[in-house]
Design a protein around this motif. Structure first.
Motif, PDB file in Angstrom:
ATOM      1  N   TYR A  69     -38.084  -5.010 -30.854  1.00  0.00           N
ATOM      2  CA  TYR A  69     -37.159  -4.411 -31.821  1.00  0.00           C
ATOM      3  C   TYR A  69     -37.590  -4.746 -33.244  1.00  0.00           C
ATOM      4  N   ILE A  70     -37.487  -3.757 -34.151  1.00  0.00           N
ATOM      5  CA  ILE A  70     -37.591  -4.062 -35.578  1.00  0.00           C
ATOM      6  C   ILE A  70     -36.353  -4.901 -35.879  1.00  0.00           C
ATOM      7  N   THR A  71     -36.541  -6.134 -36.324  1.00  0.00           N
ATOM      8  CA  THR A  71     -35.401  -7.039 -36.477  1.00  0.00           C
ATOM      9  C   THR A  71     -35.302  -7.504 -37.921  1.00  0.00           C
ATOM     10  N   ILE A  72     -34.072  -7.466 -38.447  1.00  0.00           N
ATOM     11  CA  ILE A  72     -33.874  -7.761 -39.866  1.00  0.00           C
ATOM     12  C   ILE A  72     -32.664  -8.661 -40.070  1.00  0.00           C
ATOM     13  N   CYS A  73     -32.830  -9.676 -40.902  1.00  0.00           N
ATOM     14  CA  CYS A  73     -31.706 -10.536 -41.299  1.00  0.00           C
ATOM     15  C   CYS A  73     -31.527 -10.423 -42.812  1.00  0.00           C
ATOM     16  N   PRO A  74     -30.558  -9.615 -43.255  1.00  0.00           N
ATOM     17  CA  PRO A  74     -30.308  -9.481 -44.688  1.00  0.00           C
ATOM     18  C   PRO A  74     -29.541 -10.699 -45.211  1.00  0.00           C
ATOM     19  N   ASP A  75     -29.629 -10.912 -46.520  1.00  0.00           N
ATOM     20  CA  ASP A  75     -28.830 -11.949 -47.167  1.00  0.00           C
ATOM     21  C   ASP A  75     -27.437 -11.380 -47.449  1.00  0.00           C
ATOM     22  N   PHE A  76     -26.526 -11.599 -46.512  1.00  0.00           N
ATOM     23  CA  PHE A  76     -25.169 -11.079 -46.689  1.00  0.00           C
ATOM     24  C   PHE A  76     -24.397 -11.849 -47.761  1.00  0.00           C
ATOM     25  N   PHE A  77     -24.958 -12.960 -48.260  1.00  0.00           N
ATOM     26  CA  PHE A  77     -24.333 -13.701 -49.370  1.00  0.00           C
ATOM     27  C   PHE A  77     -24.824 -13.202 -50.734  1.00  0.00           C
ATOM     28  N   LYS A  78     -25.693 -12.197 -50.722  1.00  0.00           N
ATOM     29  CA  LYS A  78     -26.134 -11.496 -51.943  1.00  0.00           C
ATOM     30  C   LYS A  78     -26.629 -12.451 -53.031  1.00  0.00           C
ATOM     31  N   GLY A  79     -27.434 -13.414 -52.636  1.00  0.00           N
ATOM     32  CA  GLY A  79     -28.028 -14.318 -53.619  1.00  0.00           C
ATOM     33  C   GLY A  79     -27.154 -15.500 -54.015  1.00  0.00           C
ATOM     34  N   THR A  80     -25.894 -15.517 -53.570  1.00  0.00           N
ATOM     35  CA  THR A  80     -25.042 -16.679 -53.857  1.00  0.00           C
ATOM     36  C   THR A  80     -25.386 -17.800 -52.876  1.00  0.00           C
ATOM     37  N   ASP A  81     -24.951 -19.000 -53.178  1.00  0.00           N
ATOM     38  CA  ASP A  81     -25.315 -20.157 -52.356  1.00  0.00           C
ATOM     39  C   ASP A  81     -24.687 -20.102 -50.976  1.00  0.00           C
ATOM     40  N   PRO A  82     -25.486 -20.366 -49.938  1.00  0.00           N
ATOM     41  CA  PRO A  82     -24.897 -20.560 -48.613  1.00  0.00           C
ATOM     42  C   PRO A  82     -24.171 -21.911 -48.581  1.00  0.00           C
ATOM     43  N   TRP A  83     -23.524 -22.197 -47.479  1.00  0.00           N
ATOM     44  CA  TRP A  83     -22.939 -23.522 -47.287  1.00  0.00           C
ATOM     45  C   TRP A  83     -24.087 -24.514 -47.104  1.00  0.00           C
ATOM     46  N   LYS A  84     -23.960 -25.675 -47.755  1.00  0.00           N
ATOM     47  CA  LYS A  84     -25.018 -26.685 -47.647  1.00  0.00           C
ATOM     48  C   LYS A  84     -24.477 -27.946 -46.990  1.00  0.00           C
ATOM     49  N   THR A  85     -25.333 -28.694 -46.369  1.00  0.00           N
ATOM     50  CA  THR A  85     -24.885 -29.906 -45.667  1.00  0.00           C
ATOM     51  C   THR A  85     -24.350 -30.954 -46.641  1.00  0.00           C
ATOM     52  N   THR A  86     -24.665 -30.801 -47.923  1.00  0.00           N
ATOM     53  CA  THR A  86     -24.137 -31.742 -48.916  1.00  0.00           C
ATOM     54  C   THR A  86     -22.741 -31.342 -49.400  1.00  0.00           C
ATOM     55  N   ASP A  87     -22.296 -30.122 -49.051  1.00  0.00           N
ATOM     56  CA  ASP A  87     -20.966 -29.661 -49.458  1.00  0.00           C
ATOM     57  C   ASP A  87     -19.886 -30.406 -48.660  1.00  0.00           C
ATOM     58  N   HIS A  88     -18.672 -30.423 -49.216  1.00  0.00           N
ATOM     59  CA  HIS A  88     -17.565 -31.147 -48.568  1.00  0.00           C
ATOM     60  C   HIS A  88     -16.683 -30.175 -47.796  1.00  0.00           C
ATOM     61  N   TRP A  89     -16.347 -30.538 -46.549  1.00  0.00           N
ATOM     62  CA  TRP A  89     -15.558 -29.631 -45.706  1.00  0.00           C
ATOM     63  C   TRP A  89     -14.186 -29.324 -46.292  1.00  0.00           C
ATOM     64  N   ALA A  90     -13.698 -30.226 -47.146  1.00  0.00           N
ATOM     65  CA  ALA A  90     -12.398 -29.970 -47.794  1.00  0.00           C
ATOM     66  C   ALA A  90     -12.449 -28.689 -48.631  1.00  0.00           C
ATOM     67  N   ASP A  91     -13.646 -28.327 -49.087  1.00  0.00           N
ATOM     68  CA  ASP A  91     -13.812 -27.125 -49.919  1.00  0.00           C
ATOM     69  C   ASP A  91     -14.144 -25.872 -49.109  1.00  0.00           C
ATOM     70  N   PHE A  92     -14.186 -26.008 -47.778  1.00  0.00           N
ATOM     71  CA  PHE A  92     -14.688 -24.904 -46.948  1.00  0.00           C
ATOM     72  C   PHE A  92     -13.808 -23.656 -47.015  1.00  0.00           C
ATOM     73  N   ALA A  93     -12.485 -23.860 -46.975  1.00  0.00           N
ATOM     74  CA  ALA A  93     -11.565 -22.700 -47.015  1.00  0.00           C
ATOM     75  C   ALA A  93     -11.756 -21.905 -48.309  1.00  0.00           C
ATOM     76  N   ASP A  94     -11.954 -22.633 -49.423  1.00  0.00           N
ATOM     77  CA  ASP A  94     -12.169 -21.968 -50.711  1.00  0.00           C
ATOM     78  C   ASP A  94     -13.512 -21.228 -50.715  1.00  0.00           C
ATOM     79  N   TRP A  95     -14.533 -21.858 -50.135  1.00  0.00           N
ATOM     80  CA  TRP A  95     -15.848 -21.219 -50.042  1.00  0.00           C
ATOM     81  C   TRP A  95     -15.760 -19.921 -49.219  1.00  0.00           C
ATOM     82  N   MET A  96     -14.992 -19.995 -48.129  1.00  0.00           N
ATOM     83  CA  MET A  96     -14.828 -18.817 -47.247  1.00  0.00           C
ATOM     84  C   MET A  96     -14.159 -17.653 -47.970  1.00  0.00           C
ATOM     85  N   LYS A  97     -13.254 -17.970 -48.907  1.00  0.00           N
ATOM     86  CA  LYS A  97     -12.590 -16.903 -49.671  1.00  0.00           C
ATOM     87  C   LYS A  97     -13.607 -16.066 -50.434  1.00  0.00           C
TER      88      LYS A  97
END
Length: 244
Positions: A69-97
């Motif tokens: 299959y021609i297989t493609i993974c686009p950046d659905f975050f459009k250049g914004t930061d993904p979640w990083k392991t250094t981020d705090h889970w307390a901020d996750f709900a806000d990040w998800m928004k």
């Protein structure tokens, strides 16, 4: 209350040498891997919270391409930061928004257009993991261009009839020990799909598996989990091959 998502050690997990290449499609970057022969079949892979650059998702892209299959993974975050392991889970709900898996339609349309016009694809499916599993579920309700979908451990959210009226065949994969998705939620999903869904669907729960299990590279698999990971991948590919 959302449980903490599965945490990778991204530092240790970045040594994968990719087989594909990166492209720019309108406002989106994407990672593409093609099989060694010409085909009109394609699969869109939707990444998890760690984004399109994450080695484990590129490993999956390469794996699917290896099946023809021609297989493609686009950046659905459009250049914004993904979640990083250094981020705090307390901020996750806000990040998800700011990273809503139900708001992927525009990007999906751009990628579908690229696959049809630039790659000659006529049959296209979607596979999504975790955050991407929610996005894949959403797209299978909204986009008739996607001939089949696989949603892997995407949280089951928004209980309404519209949530179950899938447009094309969809396979839902879960881990039995996923702390973000309860077995009660999976049972409810099965009941509601049975009630509302008019196309082929399948739900499977893999024994003892935690959130994120199906993305692991071979060297990261524990011996007890390996058979279930391999089975999930085979099941995923069998579903895609049945419809695409």
């Amino acid at each position: 209350q959302m449980a903490d998502p599965f945490l990778y050690n991204t530092g240790e997990r970045s040594k994968y040498g990719c087989l594909g290449h990166e492209v720019q499609i309108e406002h989106i970057k994407a990672y593409v891997c093609r099989p060694s022969f010409s085909t009109d079949k394609a699969v869109i892979v939707i990444h998890d919270i760690f984004g399109w650059l994450f080695p484990d998702i590129r490993y999956i892209v390469d794996l699917i391409a290896g099946h023809g299959y021609i297989t493609i993974c686009p950046d659905f975050f459009k250049g914004t930061d993904p979640w990083k392991t250094t981020d705090h889970w307390a901020d996750f709900a806000d990040w998800m928004k700011h990273h809503d898996p139900m708001k992927v339609d525009k990007e999906a349309d751009v990628v579908l257009k690229y696959l049809r016009e630039q790659c000659g694809a006529t049959k296209i499916g979607v596979v999504g993991f975790s955050w991407g599993g929610m996005a894949a579920h959403h797209l299978m309700l909204k986009n008739p261009q996607l001939a089949a979908g696989v949603s892997l451990y995407g949280s089951i959210i928004r209980d309404s009839e519209e949530r179950y009226n899938l447009l094309n065949p969809t396979f839902f994969i879960f881990g039995e020990k996923d702390h973000t998705i309860s077995l009660n939620q999976i049972t409810l999903l099965e009941e509601k799909l049975n009630q509302y869904c008019k196309v082929a669907y399948k739900i499977k729960v893999y024994p003892g598996q935690v959130h994120g299990f199906a993305q692991l590279k071979p060297e990261d698999m524990k011996p007890d989990d390996k058979p279930y990971i391999e089975e999930a991948r085979k099941d995923m590919m069998d579903w895609i091959k049945m419809f695409i």
